[in-house]
Scaffold this active site. Structure first.
Site, PDB file in Angstrom:
ATOM      1  N   ASP A 173       0.824  -1.262   0.125  1.00 26.78           N
ATOM      2  CA  ASP A 173      -0.128   0.029  -0.149  1.00 26.78           C
ATOM      3  C   ASP A 173       0.868   1.316   0.104  1.00 26.78           C
ATOM      4  O   ASP A 173       1.939   1.229   0.842  1.00 26.78           O
ATOM      5  CB  ASP A 173      -0.967  -0.059   1.359  1.00 26.78           C
ATOM      6  CG  ASP A 173      -2.084   1.023   1.032  1.00 26.78           C
ATOM      7  OD1 ASP A 173      -3.210   0.504   1.007  1.00 26.78           O
ATOM      8  OD2 ASP A 173      -1.844   2.137   1.228  1.00 26.78           O
ATOM      9  N   HIS A 219     -10.370  -5.382  -3.366  1.00 24.93           N
ATOM     10  CA  HIS A 219      -8.797  -5.643  -2.838  1.00 24.93           C
ATOM     11  C   HIS A 219      -8.864  -5.951  -1.353  1.00 24.93           C
ATOM     12  O   HIS A 219      -9.779  -5.239  -0.698  1.00 24.93           O
ATOM     13  CB  HIS A 219      -8.086  -4.435  -3.336  1.00 24.93           C
ATOM     14  CG  HIS A 219      -8.548  -3.125  -2.723  1.00 24.93           C
ATOM     15  ND1 HIS A 219      -9.578  -2.431  -3.411  1.00 24.93           N
ATOM     16  CD2 HIS A 219      -8.140  -2.484  -1.573  1.00 24.93           C
ATOM     17  CE1 HIS A 219      -9.915  -1.499  -2.740  1.00 24.93           C
ATOM     18  NE2 HIS A 219      -8.954  -1.344  -1.337  1.00 24.93           N
ATOM     19  N   HIS A 279      -7.173  -5.461   2.184  1.00 27.54           N
ATOM     20  CA  HIS A 279      -5.669  -5.027   2.887  1.00 27.54           C
ATOM     21  C   HIS A 279      -5.134  -6.085   3.839  1.00 27.54           C
ATOM     22  O   HIS A 279      -5.997  -6.733   4.579  1.00 27.54           O
ATOM     23  CB  HIS A 279      -6.256  -3.919   3.631  1.00 27.54           C
ATOM     24  CG  HIS A 279      -6.792  -2.501   2.902  1.00 27.54           C
ATOM     25  ND1 HIS A 279      -6.066  -1.742   2.832  1.00 27.54           N
ATOM     26  CD2 HIS A 279      -7.969  -2.373   2.289  1.00 27.54           C
ATOM     27  CE1 HIS A 279      -6.664  -0.789   2.230  1.00 27.54           C
ATOM     28  NE2 HIS A 279      -7.837  -1.213   1.990  1.00 27.54           N
ATOM     29  N   GLN A 320     -14.027   2.566   1.485  1.00 25.72           N
ATOM     30  CA  GLN A 320     -13.743   1.859   0.273  1.00 25.72           C
ATOM     31  C   GLN A 320     -13.276   3.471  -0.861  1.00 25.72           C
ATOM     32  O   GLN A 320     -14.276   4.193  -0.903  1.00 25.72           O
ATOM     33  CB  GLN A 320     -14.424   1.097  -0.358  1.00 25.72           C
ATOM     34  CG  GLN A 320     -13.856   0.490  -1.836  1.00 25.72           C
ATOM     35  CD  GLN A 320     -14.551  -0.619  -2.416  1.00 25.72           C
ATOM     36  OE1 GLN A 320     -15.810  -0.972  -1.864  1.00 25.72           O
ATOM     37  NE2 GLN A 320     -14.216  -1.289  -3.355  1.00 25.72           N
ATOM     38  N   VAL A 346     -11.336   2.753  -3.634  1.00 23.54           N
ATOM     39  CA  VAL A 346     -10.909   1.983  -5.312  1.00 23.54           C
ATOM     40  C   VAL A 346     -11.883   1.013  -5.464  1.00 23.54           C
ATOM     41  O   VAL A 346     -12.016  -0.039  -4.486  1.00 23.54           O
ATOM     42  CB  VAL A 346      -9.341   1.529  -5.140  1.00 23.54           C
ATOM     43  CG1 VAL A 346      -9.155   0.947  -6.776  1.00 23.54           C
ATOM     44  CG2 VAL A 346      -8.606   2.837  -4.811  1.00 23.54           C
ATOM     45  N   ASN A 371     -12.550  -3.175   2.867  1.00 18.95           N
ATOM     46  CA  ASN A 371     -13.435  -1.860   2.999  1.00 18.95           C
ATOM     47  C   ASN A 371     -14.510  -1.957   2.072  1.00 18.95           C
ATOM     48  O   ASN A 371     -14.174  -2.206   0.878  1.00 18.95           O
ATOM     49  CB  ASN A 371     -12.715  -0.632   2.749  1.00 18.95           C
ATOM     50  CG  ASN A 371     -11.763  -0.376   3.816  1.00 18.95           C
ATOM     51  OD1 ASN A 371     -11.769  -0.820   4.980  1.00 18.95           O
ATOM     52  ND2 ASN A 371     -10.754   0.245   3.655  1.00 18.95           N
TER      53      ASN A 371
HETATM   54  P1  5GP Z   1      -9.451   1.352   0.028  1.00 21.36           P
HETATM   55  O1  5GP Z   1      -9.679   2.738   0.418  1.00 21.36           O
HETATM   56  O2  5GP Z   1     -10.207   1.423  -1.468  1.00 21.36           O
HETATM   57  O3  5GP Z   1     -10.123   0.375   0.738  1.00 21.36           O
HETATM   58  O4  5GP Z   1      -8.080   1.147  -0.254  1.00 21.36           O
HETATM   59  C1  5GP Z   1      -7.378   1.708  -1.514  1.00 21.36           C
HETATM   60  C2  5GP Z   1      -5.870   1.621  -1.085  1.00 21.36           C
HETATM   61  O5  5GP Z   1      -5.216   1.751  -2.189  1.00 21.36           O
HETATM   62  C3  5GP Z   1      -5.422   2.883  -0.178  1.00 21.36           C
HETATM   63  O6  5GP Z   1      -4.975   1.995   1.137  1.00 21.36           O
HETATM   64  C4  5GP Z   1      -4.499   3.528  -0.906  1.00 21.36           C
HETATM   65  O7  5GP Z   1      -3.480   3.879   0.025  1.00 21.36           O
HETATM   66  C5  5GP Z   1      -4.003   2.737  -1.924  1.00 21.36           C
HETATM   67  N1  5GP Z   1      -3.408   3.311  -3.160  1.00 21.36           N
HETATM   68  C6  5GP Z   1      -4.157   4.147  -3.886  1.00 21.36           C
HETATM   69  N2  5GP Z   1      -3.451   4.472  -4.947  1.00 21.36           N
HETATM   70  C7  5GP Z   1      -2.247   3.611  -4.817  1.00 21.36           C
HETATM   71  C8  5GP Z   1      -1.105   3.536  -5.788  1.00 21.36           C
HETATM   72  O8  5GP Z   1      -1.215   4.150  -6.715  1.00 21.36           O
HETATM   73  N3  5GP Z   1      -0.209   2.677  -5.423  1.00 21.36           N
HETATM   74  C9  5GP Z   1      -0.357   1.765  -4.226  1.00 21.36           C
HETATM   75  N4  5GP Z   1       0.632   0.988  -3.987  1.00 21.36           N
HETATM   76  N5  5GP Z   1      -1.511   1.917  -3.390  1.00 21.36           N
HETATM   77  C10 5GP Z   1      -2.374   2.869  -3.682  1.00 21.36           C
END
Ligand code: 5GP
Length: 115
Positions: free
Chosen positions: A31, A100, A102, A94, A96, A87
């Protein structure tokens, strides 16, 4: 057609990020904003499922593959114990909408509960 997700763009190499492990149908990255000493993401290669509810309904074998890869990377990057967070929906944190997991490990505190 909608834009490719950020994770699809990482998978295709358009956005740089080291792929630390992969299976036939899933891959893992670090992450970019870690919330735990070890904070990895395990992601189906397909962007077909927006969240874990859709994934579980549509392809339970792929969900099992994601969980199995999570266990493997937790063992390779920490002691094998881990917290797995999906999430789900904006209200669940969430951001993205390409499902996915974590993988949080390596000494967890309450802040990491937020994934
Ligand atoms: P969500 O908030 O959808 O559960 O998690 C998305 C995760 O993707 C976040 O923890 C964020 O830090 C991670 N993330 C977003 N953009 C990038 C990226 O460009 N590269 C990486 N490695 N992680 C990312």
């Amino acid at each position: 057609m909608s834009e490719p997700s950020i994770f699809t763009r990482i998978l295709t190499g358009e956005i740089p990020s080291e792929i630390i492990a992969e299976t036939e149908n899933a891959f893992a990255i670090r992450d970019i904003a870690p919330k735990a000493p070890v904070h990895l993401l395990v992601i189906p290669k397909t962007a077909e499922y927006r969240d874990v509810v859709q994934l579980a309904a549509g392809d339970p074998a792929l969900l099992a593959e994601v969980v199995s890869l999570a266990q493997r990377v937790a063992s390779e990057h920490s002691d094998g114990d881990f917290r797995l967070v999906f999430n789900t929906g904006p209200g669940g944190g969430q951001t993205v909408f390409h499902v996915h997991a974590h993988v949080l490990a390596g000494g967890l505190d309450e802040a990491s509960l937020r994934g």
